[in-house]
Design an enzyme around this catalytic site. Structure first.
Site, PDB file in Angstrom:
ATOM      1  N   ASN A  42      51.967  38.562  44.455  1.00 40.25           N
ATOM      2  CA  ASN A  42      52.151  39.053  43.092  1.00 40.25           C
ATOM      3  C   ASN A  42      53.002  40.322  43.159  1.00 40.25           C
ATOM      4  OD1 ASN A  42      51.571  40.639  40.633  1.00 40.25           O
ATOM      5  ND2 ASN A  42      50.127  39.001  40.176  1.00 40.25           N
ATOM      6  N   HIS A  53      53.719  35.806  40.134  1.00 45.20           N
ATOM      7  CA  HIS A  53      52.354  35.784  40.648  1.00 45.20           C
ATOM      8  C   HIS A  53      52.426  35.342  42.117  1.00 45.20           C
ATOM      9  CE1 HIS A  53      49.829  35.572  36.699  1.00 45.20           C
ATOM     10  NE2 HIS A  53      50.783  36.475  36.644  1.00 45.20           N
ATOM     11  N   GLU A  55      51.121  32.818  43.646  1.00 46.81           N
ATOM     12  CA  GLU A  55      51.357  31.383  43.787  1.00 46.81           C
ATOM     13  C   GLU A  55      52.794  31.010  43.429  1.00 46.81           C
ATOM     14  OE1 GLU A  55      48.939  32.962  42.194  1.00 46.81           O
ATOM     15  OE2 GLU A  55      47.062  31.838  42.172  1.00 46.81           O
ATOM     16  N   CYS A  80      45.178  31.628  37.989  1.00 50.40           N
ATOM     17  CA  CYS A  80      45.115  31.838  36.533  1.00 50.40           C
ATOM     18  C   CYS A  80      45.645  30.575  35.833  1.00 50.40           C
ATOM     19  CB  CYS A  80      45.948  33.059  36.167  1.00 50.40           C
ATOM     20  SG  CYS A  80      47.734  32.802  36.386  1.00 50.40           S
ATOM     21  N   CYS A  83      49.351  29.746  36.833  1.00 47.33           N
ATOM     22  CA  CYS A  83      49.493  29.131  38.154  1.00 47.33           C
ATOM     23  C   CYS A  83      48.785  27.775  38.215  1.00 47.33           C
ATOM     24  CB  CYS A  83      48.982  30.080  39.227  1.00 47.33           C
ATOM     25  SG  CYS A  83      49.970  31.606  39.301  1.00 47.33           S
ATOM     26  N   ASP A 143      47.358  41.521  33.895  1.00 44.06           N
ATOM     27  CA  ASP A 143      47.783  40.407  34.745  1.00 44.06           C
ATOM     28  C   ASP A 143      47.164  39.100  34.314  1.00 44.06           C
ATOM     29  OD1 ASP A 143      49.383  40.110  37.332  1.00 44.06           O
ATOM     30  OD2 ASP A 143      47.633  38.864  37.707  1.00 44.06           O
TER      31      ASP A 143
HETATM   32 ZN   LIG Z   1      48.697  33.325  38.403  1.00 46.97          ZN
END
Ligand SMILES: [Zn+2]
Length: 149
Positions: A42, A53, A55, A80, A83, A143
């Site tokens: 991130n 992020h 990922e 999240c 992602c 975030d």
């Molecule tokens: Zn994410």
């Protein structure tokens, strides 16, 4: 390379992010045989870019893949919505989650789509994220798209 060794790659990215003052989430994408395809972290704070992020960074660094069904995405924290959407969009077959204590993510939504979820409940991942949330709550809640204190 086993899942714990794969997580170590992602955790090194998270640790680097923490030291840079960023959100400490790291990730890595691996081929089915354990070959590292891409790793990232991130960098929303570092790059002033909310789309980076852990990922998505690892995913982009891996470049184009013909199929993701046999790929393994390893992340230090449960993904999240953003992602998780990426995982479903590209049909990533396996997601290894370092921890889901500080953030539960949407693991059932991924399982419903046939994604294999491996939860490692790693104490180093839990501790690093806990330290970050305690010291930078506003950055953290920004975030994950939630209101802070
Ligand atoms: Zn994410």
């Amino acid at each position: 390379m086993n899942y714990t060794e794969m997580l170590a790659v992602a955790f090194a990215e998270a640790q680097a992010g923490f030291e840079e003052g960023g959100v400490p989430v790291g990730a890595a994408l691996f081929a089915a045989d354990g070959k590292l395809l891409g790793r990232g972290r991130n960098r929303r704070v570092q790059d002033n870019d909310p789309s980076v992020h852990g990922e998505t960074d690892a995913f982009r660094k891996a470049g184009r893949q013909t199929s993701y069904r046999d790929k393994i995405l390893v992340t230090t924290l449960a993904p999240c919505w953003y992602c998780s959407g990426l995982i479903r969009q590209f049909n990533i077959g396996t997601v290894v989650v370092g921890e889901s204590v500080n953030f539960a993510g949407h693991l059932d939504w991924l399982r419903e789509a046939g994604v294999k979820i491996v939860e490692l409940n790693d104490s180093a991942c839990i501790d690093l994220m806990s330290r970050f949330i305690a010291q930078s709550p506003r950055i953290w809640f920004e975030d994950i798209g939630e209101d802070c204190c």
